[in-house]
Design a protein around this motif. Structure first.
Motif, PDB file in Angstrom:
ATOM      1  N   ILE A  91       4.467  51.708  29.526  1.00 30.49           N
ATOM      2  CA  ILE A  91       4.523  50.522  28.664  1.00 30.49           C
ATOM      3  C   ILE A  91       3.835  49.332  29.340  1.00 30.49           C
ATOM      4  O   ILE A  91       3.482  48.348  28.683  1.00 30.49           O
ATOM      5  CB  ILE A  91       5.988  50.181  28.321  1.00 30.49           C
ATOM      6  CG1 ILE A  91       6.078  49.321  27.060  1.00 30.49           C
ATOM      7  CG2 ILE A  91       6.701  49.520  29.474  1.00 30.49           C
ATOM      8  CD1 ILE A  91       7.503  49.177  26.528  1.00 30.49           C
ATOM      9  N   CYS A 115       2.012  52.915  26.148  1.00 28.57           N
ATOM     10  CA  CYS A 115       2.916  53.214  25.028  1.00 28.57           C
ATOM     11  C   CYS A 115       4.367  53.143  25.441  1.00 28.57           C
ATOM     12  O   CYS A 115       4.718  53.352  26.596  1.00 28.57           O
ATOM     13  CB  CYS A 115       2.549  54.505  24.324  1.00 28.57           C
ATOM     14  SG  CYS A 115       2.934  55.986  25.173  1.00 28.57           S
ATOM     15  N   ALA A 133       9.516  60.039  35.401  1.00 25.98           N
ATOM     16  CA  ALA A 133      10.030  59.892  36.762  1.00 25.98           C
ATOM     17  C   ALA A 133      10.383  58.427  37.012  1.00 25.98           C
ATOM     18  O   ALA A 133       9.509  57.553  36.914  1.00 25.98           O
ATOM     19  CB  ALA A 133       9.007  60.371  37.786  1.00 25.98           C
ATOM     20  N   GLY A 135      11.778  56.279  35.313  1.00 30.72           N
ATOM     21  CA  GLY A 135      11.441  55.400  34.200  1.00 30.72           C
ATOM     22  C   GLY A 135      12.592  55.214  33.224  1.00 30.72           C
ATOM     23  O   GLY A 135      12.814  54.106  32.719  1.00 30.72           O
ATOM     24  N   MET A 139      14.650  51.780  30.476  1.00 31.53           N
ATOM     25  CA  MET A 139      14.437  51.707  29.022  1.00 31.53           C
ATOM     26  C   MET A 139      15.649  51.104  28.334  1.00 31.53           C
ATOM     27  O   MET A 139      16.787  51.331  28.746  1.00 31.53           O
ATOM     28  CB  MET A 139      14.117  53.108  28.476  1.00 31.53           C
ATOM     29  CG  MET A 139      12.773  53.582  29.012  1.00 31.53           C
ATOM     30  SD  MET A 139      12.417  55.293  28.616  1.00 31.53           S
ATOM     31  CE  MET A 139      10.997  55.551  29.707  1.00 31.53           C
TER      32      MET A 139
HETATM   33  C1  LIG Z   1       9.826  52.828  38.810  1.00 30.57           C
HETATM   34  S1  LIG Z   1       8.397  52.962  37.825  1.00 30.57           S
HETATM   35  C2  LIG Z   1       8.030  54.689  37.910  1.00 30.57           C
HETATM   36  C3  LIG Z   1       6.567  54.997  37.955  1.00 30.57           C
HETATM   37  C4  LIG Z   1       6.214  56.451  38.259  1.00 30.57           C
HETATM   38  N1  LIG Z   1       6.687  57.336  37.229  1.00 30.57           N
HETATM   39  C5  LIG Z   1       6.746  56.886  39.590  1.00 30.57           C
HETATM   40  O1  LIG Z   1       7.612  57.759  39.616  1.00 30.57           O
HETATM   41  O2  LIG Z   1       6.300  56.365  40.617  1.00 30.57           O
HETATM   42  C6  LIG Z   1       9.096  52.792  36.230  1.00 30.57           C
HETATM   43  C7  LIG Z   1       8.072  52.675  35.126  1.00 30.57           C
HETATM   44  O3  LIG Z   1       8.747  52.722  33.854  1.00 30.57           O
HETATM   45  C8  LIG Z   1       7.966  51.975  32.959  1.00 30.57           C
HETATM   46  N2  LIG Z   1       8.733  51.722  31.721  1.00 30.57           N
HETATM   47  C9  LIG Z   1       9.810  50.914  31.569  1.00 30.57           C
HETATM   48  N3  LIG Z   1      10.218  50.912  30.281  1.00 30.57           N
HETATM   49  C10 LIG Z   1       9.387  51.744  29.601  1.00 30.57           C
HETATM   50  C11 LIG Z   1       9.287  52.178  28.252  1.00 30.57           C
HETATM   51  N4  LIG Z   1      10.145  51.741  27.316  1.00 30.57           N
HETATM   52  N5  LIG Z   1       8.310  53.033  27.912  1.00 30.57           N
HETATM   53  C12 LIG Z   1       7.431  53.476  28.832  1.00 30.57           C
HETATM   54  N6  LIG Z   1       7.465  53.118  30.136  1.00 30.57           N
HETATM   55  C13 LIG Z   1       8.433  52.266  30.520  1.00 30.57           C
HETATM   56  C14 LIG Z   1       7.623  50.735  33.759  1.00 30.57           C
HETATM   57  O4  LIG Z   1       6.589  50.000  33.206  1.00 30.57           O
HETATM   58  C15 LIG Z   1       7.302  51.350  35.119  1.00 30.57           C
HETATM   59  O5  LIG Z   1       5.933  51.595  35.292  1.00 30.57           O
END
Ligand SMILES: C[S@@+](CC[C@H](N)C(=O)[O-])C[C@H]1O[C@@H](n2cnc3c(N)ncnc32)[C@H](O)[C@@H]1O
Length: 243
Positions: A91, A115, A133, A135, A139
């Protein structure tokens, strides 16, 4: 207006996504360095384990949600071959941009899309594997996101949720001390931002436990759900099958 949690604070649901965006806008440039420092490299082992359990084959269609700087997307791209596809999504534009640069440096070109996991812009039954991961915790409406992940999976497709979870009791005290004393100081020192790393520690405490998340995934459409505790439950890998 309905409320939800942003770390330990109660906030309006409508405001949470903006606050989460603020966190990731701020940490994006130092995200990878901070991941290595604060987990002492362990996040690499947790992700490698998730990639092993994913068992991605040539030709697979893979969706990485909240993919951030692209660790999982890169690993999956090396497995799907020229007949498969990995879609790298998040996002947050700042996180995706940092990720896309890393992917290109690694010689990997993938479709990269901004998205929201709660409203995925894909038709039903598209992907063999969906991954998220670290993430889901961020949310606003986790049930809506899990239902969307189930919807876009093919029948018998697999969802992997890698996330911080409820640590084993003997580790609790040391983990709390580390989370609330060391993490914010490390964040201030390296990323110039202690508040985002305090949010990280708080959001982990507010996230559903292993069994609660398993129950949510079943309620949201996954016929079979199992989880694997990693590092004493510090992290759990939930595996959901659409059946
Ligand atoms: C801690 S990071 C994890 C990034 C990667 N997956 C990793 O493991 O290193 C959390 C990610 O979740 C994303 N995120 C938060 N809410 C979201 C949503 N509703 N939809 C998609 N991505 C989201 C954030 O923008 C962020 O990049």
């Amino acid at each position: 207006m309905s409320t939800t949690h942003f770390g330990f604070q109660t906030v309006n649901e409508a405001d949470k996504a903006r606050q989460v965006r603020g966190v990731f806008d701020s940490v994006a440039p130092k995200y990878d360095l901070m991941n290595d420092l604060m987990s002492m490299g362990l996040h690499r082992a947790w992700k490698a384990y998730a990639v092993m359990v994913a068992n991605v084959r040539e030709g697979y269609q893979v969706l990485d949600i909240a993919g951030g700087t692209g660790d999982l997307a890169i690993a999956f791209a090396r497995k799907v071959g020229s007949t498969g596809r990995v879609v790298h999504t998040d996002i947050n534009e700042a996180m995706l941009r940092t990720g896309r640069d890393r992917l290109l440096d690694a010689g990997v070109a993938l479709p990269t899309m901004v998205c929201d996991a709660e409203k995925l812009p894909f038709p039903d039954d598209q992907f063999d594997l969906v991954s998220v991961a670290f993430g889901l915790r961020n949310m606003t409406n986790k049930d809506a996101a899990l239902k969307e992940m189930c919807r876009v999976l093919k029948p018998r497709g697999k969802l992997l949720v890698l996330e911080f979870s409820k640590v084993a009791r003997p580790l609790e005290k040391a983990y709390d001390w580390y989370s609330f004393n060391v993490l914010p100081k490390l964040g201030a020192l390296v990323a110039g931002d202690d508040a985002s790393y305090r949010y990280l520690a708080e959001s982990i405490r507010m996230h559903p436990s292993q069994d609660e998340l398993k129950a949510m995934m079943k309620k949201d459409g996954f016929g079979h759900v199992d989880y694997h505790n990693l590092t004493g439950g510090l992290v759990a890998l939930h595996v959901g099958i659409k059946c």
